[in-house]
Design an enzyme around this catalytic site. Structure first.
Site, PDB file in Angstrom:
ATOM      1  N   HIS A 173       0.833  -1.053  -0.022  1.00  0.00           N
ATOM      2  CA  HIS A 173      -0.071  -0.148  -0.089  1.00  0.00           C
ATOM      3  C   HIS A 173       0.886   1.229  -0.001  1.00  0.00           C
ATOM      4  O   HIS A 173       2.009   1.128   0.901  1.00  0.00           O
ATOM      5  CB  HIS A 173      -0.918  -0.066   1.197  1.00  0.00           C
ATOM      6  CG  HIS A 173      -1.843   1.151   1.184  1.00  0.00           C
ATOM      7  ND1 HIS A 173      -1.799   2.277   1.552  1.00  0.00           N
ATOM      8  CD2 HIS A 173      -3.096   1.107   0.824  1.00  0.00           C
ATOM      9  CE1 HIS A 173      -2.780   3.214   1.388  1.00  0.00           C
ATOM     10  NE2 HIS A 173      -3.559   2.273   0.909  1.00  0.00           N
ATOM     11  N   GLU A 222      -3.851   1.692  -7.291  1.00  0.00           N
ATOM     12  CA  GLU A 222      -4.320   2.733  -6.610  1.00  0.00           C
ATOM     13  C   GLU A 222      -3.120   3.966  -6.736  1.00  0.00           C
ATOM     14  O   GLU A 222      -2.181   4.009  -6.362  1.00  0.00           O
ATOM     15  CB  GLU A 222      -4.282   2.463  -5.049  1.00  0.00           C
ATOM     16  CG  GLU A 222      -4.889   1.137  -4.704  1.00  0.00           C
ATOM     17  CD  GLU A 222      -5.417   1.156  -3.254  1.00  0.00           C
ATOM     18  OE1 GLU A 222      -6.507   1.191  -3.021  1.00  0.00           O
ATOM     19  OE2 GLU A 222      -4.449   1.285  -2.497  1.00  0.00           O
TER      20      GLU A 222
HETATM   21  C1  PEP Z   1      -6.822   3.347   0.205  1.00  0.00           C
HETATM   22  O1  PEP Z   1      -6.197   4.124   0.909  1.00  0.00           O
HETATM   23  O2  PEP Z   1      -6.038   2.328  -0.307  1.00  0.00           O
HETATM   24  C2  PEP Z   1      -7.985   3.862  -0.532  1.00  0.00           C
HETATM   25  C3  PEP Z   1      -8.309   3.460  -1.562  1.00  0.00           C
HETATM   26  O3  PEP Z   1      -8.248   5.077   0.373  1.00  0.00           O
HETATM   27  P1  PEP Z   1      -9.553   5.719  -0.055  1.00  0.00           P
HETATM   28  O4  PEP Z   1     -10.783   5.202  -0.765  1.00  0.00           O
HETATM   29  O5  PEP Z   1     -10.165   6.499   1.151  1.00  0.00           O
HETATM   30  O6  PEP Z   1      -9.082   6.974  -1.039  1.00  0.00           O
END
Ligand code: PEP
Length: 257
Positions: free
Chosen positions: A96, A168
């Site tokens: 992450h 992400e």
């Molecule tokens: C994350 O931190 O992986 C995430 C997807 O958070 P958010 O949906 O709050 O942006």
């Protein structure tokens, strides 16, 4: 590939009591949604044991947020794959952006963890994403390809069948994040799919590719309809059970999953 993976990482938010209460509610919601939605939750380490008791008889997957790659040893503060396997977790979230940013986690370390997880039949959910500088310098795809190739180094096609990837973008995550345009996500996911096919041939077509980063009530449906998006990895919008329930029920109704 017809399963849609929908899950949430609670980060360092819920206590054991809060996590247990949430999971009890999610368990009843999960009984009302089709099995083509593969639900998963990723609590803090402290809540894994009590939550495992609640998820055992369900189709919900349970994951942990991080682990070391060694089975045991002098690594104060760490938790090992052997310890997590003893709890019976299904998934391990690796790489992450907060772990990369605040705890210096590298692609090489993630690769060791991927192998360690597979050794214990725990599915690695590998997070990759470019930061804002890399996006602005127009090197998003190069960055993502390098992350994928190093994180997945040494995996056979058989091993690759067990992994999941979450794209992400770092600039889209968290309360400072800016939600990505669906067209951008579609383009990147198409690129990630081709990179996976380059690495694992036909197996690359079957590896679930999840999207995460400020997924919310306004945008989740649009992302979920994109061709190479096989699931959503949701933070804040899934931490409140009612908000999560709304997403799950709408997905079921709109996508007919
Ligand atoms: C994350 O931190 O992986 C995430 C997807 O958070 P958010 O949906 O709050 O942006």
């Amino acid at each position: 590939m017809n399963k849609i993976w929908i899950g949430t990482n609670w980060k360092m938010t819920k206590t054991i009591a809060e996590g247990v209460a949430f999971t009890k509610e999610l368990r009843s919601i999960s009984e009302a949604i089709p099995s083509s939605i593969q639900l998963f939750i990723i609590p803090s380490h402290t809540a894994l044991v009590p939550i495992k008791e609640l998820t055992t008889e369900t189709d919900m997957y349970l994951g942990a947020q991080n682990m070391h790659w060694e089975d045991s040893g002098a690594y104060t503060g760490e938790i090992s794959p052997r310890m997590l396997a003893e709890i019976g977790i299904d998934l391990i979230e690796l790489g992450h952006s907060e772990r990369r940013q605040y705890f210096n986690e590298t692609d090489v370390a993630i690769n060791k963890k991927v192998h360690a997880a597979l050794n214990y039949s725990i599915k690695p959910l590998i997070c990759i994403g470019e930061n804002l500088d890399q996006k602005e310098q127009l090197i998003s795809k190069e960055t993502l390809a390098a992350q994928l190739k190093v994180c997945l180094q040494g995996l056979s096609k058989e091993m690759a069948k067990e992994i999941l990837i979450a794209y992400e973008p770092v600039w889209a995550i968290g309360d400072q994040g800016v939600p990505a345009d669906a067209a951008y996500v579609a383009d990147i996911h198409h690129f990630l799919r081709s990179t996976l096919v380059e690495l694992f041939e036909e197996v690359g077509l079957t590896i679930p590719l999840l999207y995460g980063g400020s997924v919310n009530q306004e945008n989740f449906l649009e992302y979920s309809k994109l061709e190479n998006v096989n699931g959503l990895f949701i933070g804040r919008a899934a931490w409140d059970i009612e908000s999560f329930q709304k997403i799950l029920y709408t997905l079921e109704a709109k996508l007919g999953v």
